[in-house]
Design a protein around this motif. Structure first.
Motif, PDB file in Angstrom:
ATOM      1  N   GLY A  71       0.798  -1.208   0.000  1.00  0.00           N
ATOM      2  CA  GLY A  71       0.000   0.000   0.000  1.00  0.00           C
ATOM      3  C   GLY A  71       0.838   1.268   0.000  1.00  0.00           C
ATOM      4  O   GLY A  71       2.027   1.264   0.349  1.00  0.00           O
ATOM      5  N   CYS A  72       0.199   2.369  -0.398  1.00  0.00           N
ATOM      6  CA  CYS A  72       0.917   3.654  -0.459  1.00  0.00           C
ATOM      7  C   CYS A  72       0.064   4.780   0.131  1.00  0.00           C
ATOM      8  O   CYS A  72       0.028   5.889  -0.398  1.00  0.00           O
ATOM      9  CB  CYS A  72       1.331   3.967  -1.890  1.00  0.00           C
ATOM     10  SG  CYS A  72       0.017   3.831  -3.120  1.00  0.00           S
ATOM     11  N   ASN A  73      -0.622   4.471   1.226  1.00  0.00           N
ATOM     12  CA  ASN A  73      -1.432   5.473   1.916  1.00  0.00           C
ATOM     13  C   ASN A  73      -0.539   6.228   2.908  1.00  0.00           C
ATOM     14  O   ASN A  73      -0.024   5.636   3.859  1.00  0.00           O
ATOM     15  CB  ASN A  73      -2.579   4.783   2.666  1.00  0.00           C
ATOM     16  CG  ASN A  73      -3.539   5.781   3.297  1.00  0.00           C
ATOM     17  OD1 ASN A  73      -3.226   6.950   3.480  1.00  0.00           O
ATOM     18  ND2 ASN A  73      -4.722   5.313   3.657  1.00  0.00           N
ATOM     19  N   PRO A  74      -0.323   7.527   2.722  1.00  0.00           N
ATOM     20  CA  PRO A  74       0.580   8.265   3.605  1.00  0.00           C
ATOM     21  C   PRO A  74       0.093   8.382   5.043  1.00  0.00           C
ATOM     22  O   PRO A  74       0.867   8.757   5.925  1.00  0.00           O
ATOM     23  CB  PRO A  74       0.672   9.646   2.943  1.00  0.00           C
ATOM     24  CG  PRO A  74      -0.572   9.770   2.147  1.00  0.00           C
ATOM     25  CD  PRO A  74      -0.893   8.383   1.664  1.00  0.00           C
ATOM     26  N   TYR A  94      -5.718  10.272  -0.672  1.00  0.00           N
ATOM     27  CA  TYR A  94      -5.461  11.458  -1.494  1.00  0.00           C
ATOM     28  C   TYR A  94      -6.619  12.449  -1.424  1.00  0.00           C
ATOM     29  O   TYR A  94      -7.783  12.080  -1.508  1.00  0.00           O
ATOM     30  CB  TYR A  94      -5.236  11.069  -2.964  1.00  0.00           C
ATOM     31  CG  TYR A  94      -4.967  12.283  -3.830  1.00  0.00           C
ATOM     32  CD1 TYR A  94      -3.693  12.812  -3.916  1.00  0.00           C
ATOM     33  CD2 TYR A  94      -6.006  12.926  -4.502  1.00  0.00           C
ATOM     34  CE1 TYR A  94      -3.440  13.950  -4.667  1.00  0.00           C
ATOM     35  CE2 TYR A  94      -5.772  14.066  -5.260  1.00  0.00           C
ATOM     36  CZ  TYR A  94      -4.482  14.581  -5.338  1.00  0.00           C
ATOM     37  OH  TYR A  94      -4.249  15.706  -6.073  1.00  0.00           O
ATOM     38  N   ASP A  95      -6.283  13.707  -1.291  1.00  0.00           N
ATOM     39  CA  ASP A  95      -7.211  14.818  -1.427  1.00  0.00           C
ATOM     40  C   ASP A  95      -6.364  16.034  -1.786  1.00  0.00           C
ATOM     41  O   ASP A  95      -5.371  16.324  -1.104  1.00  0.00           O
ATOM     42  CB  ASP A  95      -7.980  15.075  -0.136  1.00  0.00           C
ATOM     43  CG  ASP A  95      -9.089  16.096  -0.309  1.00  0.00           C
ATOM     44  OD1 ASP A  95      -8.779  17.224  -0.735  1.00  0.00           O
ATOM     45  OD2 ASP A  95     -10.251  15.779  -0.031  1.00  0.00           O
ATOM     46  N   ALA A  96      -6.716  16.704  -2.837  1.00  0.00           N
ATOM     47  CA  ALA A  96      -5.856  17.761  -3.370  1.00  0.00           C
ATOM     48  C   ALA A  96      -5.501  18.833  -2.342  1.00  0.00           C
ATOM     49  O   ALA A  96      -4.459  19.488  -2.459  1.00  0.00           O
ATOM     50  CB  ALA A  96      -6.528  18.413  -4.582  1.00  0.00           C
ATOM     51  N   ALA A  97      -6.332  19.016  -1.316  1.00  0.00           N
ATOM     52  CA  ALA A  97      -6.088  20.081  -0.338  1.00  0.00           C
ATOM     53  C   ALA A  97      -5.108  19.667   0.759  1.00  0.00           C
ATOM     54  O   ALA A  97      -4.680  20.509   1.544  1.00  0.00           O
ATOM     55  CB  ALA A  97      -7.408  20.508   0.303  1.00  0.00           C
ATOM     56  N   ASN A 106      -8.604  10.277  -5.280  1.00  0.00           N
ATOM     57  CA  ASN A 106      -8.834   9.290  -4.238  1.00  0.00           C
ATOM     58  C   ASN A 106      -9.238   7.959  -4.866  1.00  0.00           C
ATOM     59  O   ASN A 106      -9.915   7.921  -5.897  1.00  0.00           O
ATOM     60  CB  ASN A 106      -9.914   9.782  -3.284  1.00  0.00           C
ATOM     61  CG  ASN A 106     -10.030   8.928  -2.036  1.00  0.00           C
ATOM     62  OD1 ASN A 106     -10.694   7.900  -2.027  1.00  0.00           O
ATOM     63  ND2 ASN A 106      -9.367   9.355  -0.977  1.00  0.00           N
ATOM     64  N   ASP A 107      -8.853   6.860  -4.233  1.00  0.00           N
ATOM     65  CA  ASP A 107      -9.120   5.555  -4.836  1.00  0.00           C
ATOM     66  C   ASP A 107     -10.604   5.229  -4.945  1.00  0.00           C
ATOM     67  O   ASP A 107     -11.005   4.444  -5.815  1.00  0.00           O
ATOM     68  CB  ASP A 107      -8.377   4.433  -4.098  1.00  0.00           C
ATOM     69  CG  ASP A 107      -8.774   4.290  -2.634  1.00  0.00           C
ATOM     70  OD1 ASP A 107      -9.274   5.268  -2.046  1.00  0.00           O
ATOM     71  OD2 ASP A 107      -8.559   3.208  -2.060  1.00  0.00           O
TER      72      ASP A 107
END
Length: 351
Positions: A59-62, A94-97, A122-123
């Motif tokens: 996975g690559c969720n920060p 992911y969320d651009a903000a 976002n996935d």
């Protein structure tokens, strides 16, 4: 693991950095990535919907993978990039903000170069597009975590869930595993509890003792020594699934509770994009993720939503392919999408 597909009319040559071989397509290509909290998959697609190459990784969720950047960088480095026109990455967290999302964009841009049209999302957006091919509907995604997304008839969007394992993710694999292990800890505190058989089965599935003075510390040590504790706890959901198949009542009850939470997410998104009565669900709905493929969970969600699910048009990564094709200016009609679905599902790798 590096795997390449060589189908269709394309010619190939080049070098793999590790083995002295590389893959280079003679025609333009696009890249798509589906990055969840536990697993990530990337594919390179040709204009005829052929899968030219693919790679998989962790996975690559920060938000819960300290090594997420290296995971993403390593996966993208395995993909042939010479003829890429566009790349779409659907990624958990992911969320651009968000500042972390800017970092995701930086890693992707550095790996793919300055000339590729790049889109991150976002996935669950990726999975929704895959399920409905861009049309209206509600998508429930439950893997290690849980989130739902709705798109209304007018294009309005809404999301619910996706709060992560510390704040939410009810109904997801981690939530199921955490609840199940809670039965085990309560049993170790008091072996006379009515769910002793369920707790013992869970402990045995982890190769841990069920009795004796060392049993509590054995469970603590199991958790301490996991490389990625969240994923390890999430994997316990598979044991709950197996026990439910064997008619274990506590396992079945836990999966039904998970289904209840996931149905709530679907309702929460649908009512934000539709003024119709909430029951049955006013929009078509579909699903993805390992938890949603559990029959007890799926039956519970279906019952609570009051309507059968819409079969997904494509597997989740297909949503990223569709967006990448759009960015590249490719024509993706119904015939192309059907061919893509077959190739993503049944493509054969060559060494």
């Amino acid at each position: 693991m590096w795997r390449a597909f060589a189908q269709g009319s394309g010619a190939y040559c080049g070098k793999n950095p590790r083995r002295g071989l590389c893959l280079m397509a003679a025609h333009p290509t696009i890249l798509a990535l589906d990055g969840g909290g536990t697993h990530t998959r990337a594919v390179v697609i040709a204009p005829d919907a052929t899968v030219m190459a693919q790679a998989t990784g962790p996975g690559c969720n920060p938000f819960d993978r300290p090594e997420w950047a290296e995971n993403l960088r390593h996966l993208l480095a395995q993909m042939p990039r010479t003829t890429l026109q566009s790349a779409v990455l659907g990624m958990a967290g992911y969320d651009a903000a968000r500042p972390s999302s800017a970092q995701q964009e930086q890693v992707a841009r550095a790996a793919l170069g300055p000339n590729v049209r790049l889109w991150l999302e976002n996935d669950v957006e990726t999975a929704h597009r895959a399920a409905f091919a861009g049309q209206a509907g509600v998508f429930v995604l439950a893997g290690t975590g849980s989130v739902a997304m709705a798109v209304g008839a007018n294009g309005q969007t809404a999301r619910a869930g996706g709060w992560g394992w510390l704040l939410g993710d009810e109904g997801g694999g981690y939530w199921i595993g955490r609840k199940a292990l809670g039965y085990a800890t309560r049993y170790l505190d008091d072996p006379s509890v009515p769910f002793a058989a369920f707790a013992q089965a869970l402990l045995l599935s982890l190769n841990l003792p069920t009795t004796g003075p060392t049993a509590p510390d054995a469970l603590r040590e199991w958790l301490r020594t996991r490389t990625h504790p969240r994923s390890a706890v999430g994997d316990v959901a598979a044991t709950v699934h197996t026990l439910a198949q064997n008619k274990e009542t506590y396992a079945i009850a836990l999966l039904r509770a998970a289904g209840g939470h996931l149905a709530e997410l679907a309702h929460a998104t649908a009512k934000q994009v539709s003024n119709l009565p909430p029951s049955p669900l006013p929009l078509a709905w579909s699903y993805g993720g390992s938890v949603m493929h559990n029959p007890v969970v799926l039956q519970t969600v279906t019952s609570l939503l009051g309507t059968k699910p819409h079969p997904a048009t494509l597997p989740p990564i297909g949503g990223a392919v569709l967006k990448a094709a759009e960015l590249a200016g490719w024509h993706s009609d119904a015939t192309w999408i059907c061919q893509l679905a077959r190739n993503l599902t049944h493509g054969k790798a060559i060494a």
